[in-house]
Scaffold this active site. Structure first.
Site, PDB file in Angstrom:
ATOM      1  CG  ASP A  62      -5.437  -0.308  -1.190  1.00  0.00           C
ATOM      2  OD1 ASP A  62      -5.293   1.160  -0.741  1.00  0.00           O
ATOM      3  OD2 ASP A  62      -6.641  -0.965  -1.636  1.00  0.00           O
ATOM      4  CG  ASN A  63      -4.234   2.238  -3.669  1.00  0.00           C
ATOM      5  OD1 ASN A  63      -3.780   2.052  -2.829  1.00  0.00           O
ATOM      6  ND2 ASN A  63      -5.704   2.670  -3.738  1.00  0.00           N
ATOM      7  CE  LYS A  88      -0.585   2.926  -4.261  1.00  0.00           C
ATOM      8  NZ  LYS A  88      -0.783   2.329  -2.828  1.00  0.00           N
ATOM      9  CD  GLU A  95      -8.488   4.750  -0.388  1.00  0.00           C
ATOM     10  OE1 GLU A  95      -8.859   3.382  -0.949  1.00  0.00           O
ATOM     11  OE2 GLU A  95      -7.240   5.533  -0.283  1.00  0.00           O
ATOM     12  CG  ASP A 120      -2.133   1.054   1.112  1.00  0.00           C
ATOM     13  OD1 ASP A 120      -2.311   1.466   2.169  1.00  0.00           O
ATOM     14  OD2 ASP A 120      -2.368   1.392  -0.210  1.00  0.00           O
TER      15      ASP A 120
HETATM   16  O1  LIG Z   1      -0.050   7.011  -2.748  1.00  0.00           O
HETATM   17  C1  LIG Z   1      -0.640   6.153  -2.247  1.00  0.00           C
HETATM   18  N1  LIG Z   1      -0.305   5.711  -1.082  1.00  0.00           N
HETATM   19  C2  LIG Z   1       1.231   5.799  -0.606  1.00  0.00           C
HETATM   20  C3  LIG Z   1       1.859   6.655   0.071  1.00  0.00           C
HETATM   21  C4  LIG Z   1       2.849   6.003   0.656  1.00  0.00           C
HETATM   22  C5  LIG Z   1       4.276   6.757   0.102  1.00  0.00           C
HETATM   23  C6  LIG Z   1       5.322   5.762   0.853  1.00  0.00           C
HETATM   24  C7  LIG Z   1       6.688   5.448   0.082  1.00  0.00           C
HETATM   25  C8  LIG Z   1       7.408   4.379   0.836  1.00  0.00           C
HETATM   26  C9  LIG Z   1       8.479   3.886   0.108  1.00  0.00           C
HETATM   27  N2  LIG Z   1       8.874   2.750   1.416  1.00  0.00           N
HETATM   28  C10 LIG Z   1       8.399   2.743   2.178  1.00  0.00           C
HETATM   29  C11 LIG Z   1       6.813   2.929   3.010  1.00  0.00           C
HETATM   30  C12 LIG Z   1       6.413   3.515   2.045  1.00  0.00           C
HETATM   31  S1  LIG Z   1       4.873   4.513   2.101  1.00  0.00           S
HETATM   32  C13 LIG Z   1      -2.658   6.010  -1.963  1.00  0.00           C
HETATM   33  C14 LIG Z   1      -3.161   7.643  -3.023  1.00  0.00           C
HETATM   34  C15 LIG Z   1      -4.716   7.163  -3.663  1.00  0.00           C
HETATM   35  C16 LIG Z   1      -5.493   8.230  -3.989  1.00  0.00           C
HETATM   36  C17 LIG Z   1      -4.794   9.316  -2.993  1.00  0.00           C
HETATM   37  C18 LIG Z   1      -5.776  10.389  -4.258  1.00  0.00           C
HETATM   38  C19 LIG Z   1      -6.019  10.401  -5.618  1.00  0.00           C
HETATM   39  F1  LIG Z   1      -6.895  11.610  -5.631  1.00  0.00           F
HETATM   40  C20 LIG Z   1      -6.309   8.566  -5.453  1.00  0.00           C
HETATM   41  C21 LIG Z   1      -6.619   7.677  -5.182  1.00  0.00           C
HETATM   42  C22 LIG Z   1      -5.092   5.921  -2.206  1.00  0.00           C
HETATM   43  C23 LIG Z   1      -4.366   5.094  -1.432  1.00  0.00           C
HETATM   44  O2  LIG Z   1      -5.490   3.719  -1.405  1.00  0.00           O
HETATM   45  C24 LIG Z   1      -3.312   5.169  -2.088  1.00  0.00           C
HETATM   46  O3  LIG Z   1      -2.399   4.158  -0.874  1.00  0.00           O
HETATM   47 MG   LIG Z   2      -3.603   2.388  -0.904  1.00  0.00          MG
END
Ligand SMILES: O=C(NCCCCc1cc2cnccc2s1)c1cc(-c2ccc(F)cc2)cc(O)c1O
Ligand SMILES: [Mg+2]
Length: 215
Positions: A169-170, A144, A199, A141
């Site tokens: 997810d996603n 992506k 979500e 998660d």
């Molecule tokens: O980007 C998403 N999740 C990732 C962000 C965490 C970055 C990390 C990088 C990293 C690298 N190494 C270790 C740990 C980590 S944590 C995300 C985005 C949407 C979304 C947002 C806007 C929209 F209009 C539509 C959907 C929905 C979702 O459910 C998501 O999960």
């Molecule tokens: Mg997500």
């Protein structure tokens, strides 16, 4: 300075959730995201699918990449038996700090290790850090475009074993097309798609469950 969204989400948890009650923490976050402020938690619809996949897997070692505020961490950990450990990785220290407090409010801090850093750096160190062979369950998660390189890294580090389940997810929104192509057309995986919605919205999204068939 203004509070951040994770801080406002944590405040909603501390006000509305019962300390030591994971289900009330989940309900408080979903209520906050539906009625006050959208946040990128896996949410209630996809969360129910996550619950089912975790329950049928009965994992004893769990890895989550992308902790954010700890919503899915609480969802998964509340279903795990006492002796199990969940490792969750978050690269944003501020998110990690909020997540630790959310997890503590749920009373699950003894079963969770929140690691700060990037998955690519931490995955190669995990076997030694935690004395584990393989992960029974992995929840993707985070970025992506890191799903594919990171599942390949998990394979190369020997952290997936026959029967390991990877839930992503996603895979529709924001999407992970290269990852989907890999797990769906690679004989090392048996994969299936769970249609759902992004979500707290009516936008199409979904989860992909991929079971590692062994080397
Ligand atoms: O980007 C998403 N999740 C990732 C962000 C965490 C970055 C990390 C990088 C990293 C690298 N190494 C270790 C740990 C980590 S944590 C995300 C985005 C949407 C979304 C947002 C806007 C929209 F209009 C539509 C959907 C929905 C979702 O459910 C998501 O999960
Ligand atoms: Mg997500």
């Amino acid at each position: 300075t203004r509070t951040t969204r994770p801080q406002r989400l944590l405040q909603a948890v501390s006000i509305n959730a019962v300390r030591g009650d994971p289900d009330s923490v989940i309900k408080a976050i979903d209520h906050f995201c539906k009625h006050t402020e959208w946040a990128m938690n896996v949410g209630d619809e996809k969360g129910a699918i996550l619950d089912l996949v975790v329950m049928e897997t009965c994992p004893s070692t769990v890895l989550e990449l992308g902790t954010y505020c700890g919503y899915s961490t609480v969802r998964i950990t509340r279903l795990l038996p006492p002796a199990t450990k969940l490792i969750t990785v978050e690269m944003n220290p501020e998110y990690a700090h909020v997540a630790r407090q959310v997890i503590q409010h749920a009373g699950l801090q003894d079963k969770v290790c929140v690691l700060e850093g990037e998955s690519a750096d931490l995955i190669p160190k995990m076997a030694n850090m935690f004395g584990i062979q393989a992960f029974d369950f992995v929840f993707l998660d985070h970025w992506k475009d890191h799903y594919l390189p990171d599942i390949r890294l998990l394979e190369d580090c020997g952290l997936l074993a026959q029967g390991s389940v990877v839930l992503a997810d996603n895979v529709v929104c924001p999407g992970a097309p290269d990852y989907l192509n890999y797990v769906r057309y690679n004989l090392k995986y048996s994969s299936r798609f769970y249609q759902a919605h992004l979500e707290y919205t009516r936008v199409l999204d979904g989860l992909e469950r991929s079971e590692y068939q062994g080397d």
